[in-house]
Design a protein around this motif. Structure first.
Motif, mmCIF file in Angstrom:
data_model
loop_
_atom_site.group_PDB
_atom_site.id
_atom_site.type_symbol
_atom_site.label_atom_id
_atom_site.label_comp_id
_atom_site.label_asym_id
_atom_site.label_seq_id
_atom_site.Cartn_x
_atom_site.Cartn_y
_atom_site.Cartn_z
ATOM 1 N N HIS A 148 0.826 -1.210 0.000
ATOM 2 C CA HIS A 148 0.000 0.000 0.000
ATOM 3 C C HIS A 148 0.864 1.266 0.000
ATOM 4 C CE1 HIS A 148 -3.376 -2.699 1.002
ATOM 5 N NE2 HIS A 148 -4.040 -1.814 0.282
ATOM 6 N N ILE A 149 2.010 1.211 0.631
ATOM 7 C CA ILE A 149 2.946 2.343 0.563
ATOM 8 C C ILE A 149 3.315 2.586 -0.900
ATOM 9 C CG2 ILE A 149 5.325 3.067 1.041
ATOM 10 C CD1 ILE A 149 3.656 3.467 3.478
ATOM 11 N N TYR A 150 3.634 1.529 -1.615
ATOM 12 C CA TYR A 150 4.012 1.670 -3.015
ATOM 13 C C TYR A 150 2.858 2.226 -3.847
ATOM 14 C CZ TYR A 150 7.920 -1.304 -1.564
ATOM 15 O OH TYR A 150 9.015 -1.824 -0.927
ATOM 16 N N LYS A 151 1.653 1.772 -3.546
ATOM 17 C CA LYS A 151 0.484 2.295 -4.266
ATOM 18 C C LYS A 151 0.307 3.789 -4.003
ATOM 19 C CE LYS A 151 -2.185 -1.988 -4.489
ATOM 20 N NZ LYS A 151 -3.438 -2.676 -4.105
ATOM 21 N N ILE A 152 0.515 4.180 -2.766
ATOM 22 C CA ILE A 152 0.399 5.604 -2.425
ATOM 23 C C ILE A 152 1.442 6.408 -3.191
ATOM 24 C CG2 ILE A 152 0.744 7.270 -0.554
ATOM 25 C CD1 ILE A 152 -0.651 5.151 1.288
ATOM 26 N N ARG A 153 2.621 5.870 -3.341
ATOM 27 C CA ARG A 153 3.658 6.566 -4.109
ATOM 28 C C ARG A 153 3.224 6.766 -5.557
ATOM 29 N NH1 ARG A 153 9.196 3.693 -1.946
ATOM 30 N NH2 ARG A 153 9.166 4.618 0.130
ATOM 31 N N TYR A 154 2.617 5.749 -6.152
ATOM 32 C CA TYR A 154 2.097 5.888 -7.515
ATOM 33 C C TYR A 154 1.053 7.003 -7.565
ATOM 34 C CZ TYR A 154 4.085 1.703 -9.787
ATOM 35 O OH TYR A 154 4.917 0.783 -10.369
#
Length: 172
Positions: A148-154
């Motif tokens: 989810h951290i990675y998704k937020i970065r996107y």
């Protein structure tokens, strides 16, 4: 290494209580402000300046919900700073592709009302992912939380692109 939560005497949990964080930050800034140490030797001044800078960095990280979550996961041993943040969620990746196409279309049309609506939609989407992140952290599902951290970065990158387009609007 100093634990930022402990530095501000906060529980190691998310979301961070920003009111408490700010209160402790102000106390520490008063205590370690370099102006208070004008009479100390140069070596001590350097240490005070370093401590003050660390306090500022810690505050900046914990004040932002996303960077606080990244920091929280780093305390659990996850390397969140790596650029090898591969998302294995095909639906999310397709959504990102679709969002970028829509943003290109909106930009080509110069439709700033539609752009503002799109911005609101993406910010809300990021909030939903953040809420899922908090739930995963609560459940100690660390790998899903990291995803989810990675998704937020996107989503942050899409928001940054939108904001650049909005800035162009105001520059005209």
């Amino acid at each position: 290494m100093t634990n930022y939560f402990e530095l501000f005497e906060l529980p190691i949990q998310l979301p961070v209580d920003v009111t408490l964080l700010t209160n402790y930050y102000q106390q520490l800034q008063r205590q370690y402000h370099p102006d208070n140490f004008a009479a100390v030797n140069d070596d001590e001044k350097v240490l005070i300046i370093q401590k003050s800078a660390m306090i500022n960095d810690a505050y900046k990280i914990l004040k932002n919900p996303i960077t606080a979550a990244e920091y929280f996961l780093s305390l659990r041993g996850f390397n969140v700073s790596t650029e090898q943040n591969i998302i294995h969620d095909a639906d999310f990746l397709m959504e990102q592709f679709s969002l970028r196409e829509k943003l290109d279309d909106i930009e080509n049309r110069n439709d700033f009302d539609l752009l503002d609506d799109f911005h609101t939609k993406i910010v809300e989407r990021r909030k939903n992912v953040y809420d899922q992140l908090l739930q995963n952290i609560k459940e100690q599902d660390w790998n899903v939380a990291l995803n989810h951290i990675y998704k937020i970065r996107y989503l942050n990158r899409v928001i940054e692109q939108i904001e650049k387009i909005q800035e162009k609007q105001f520059a005209l």
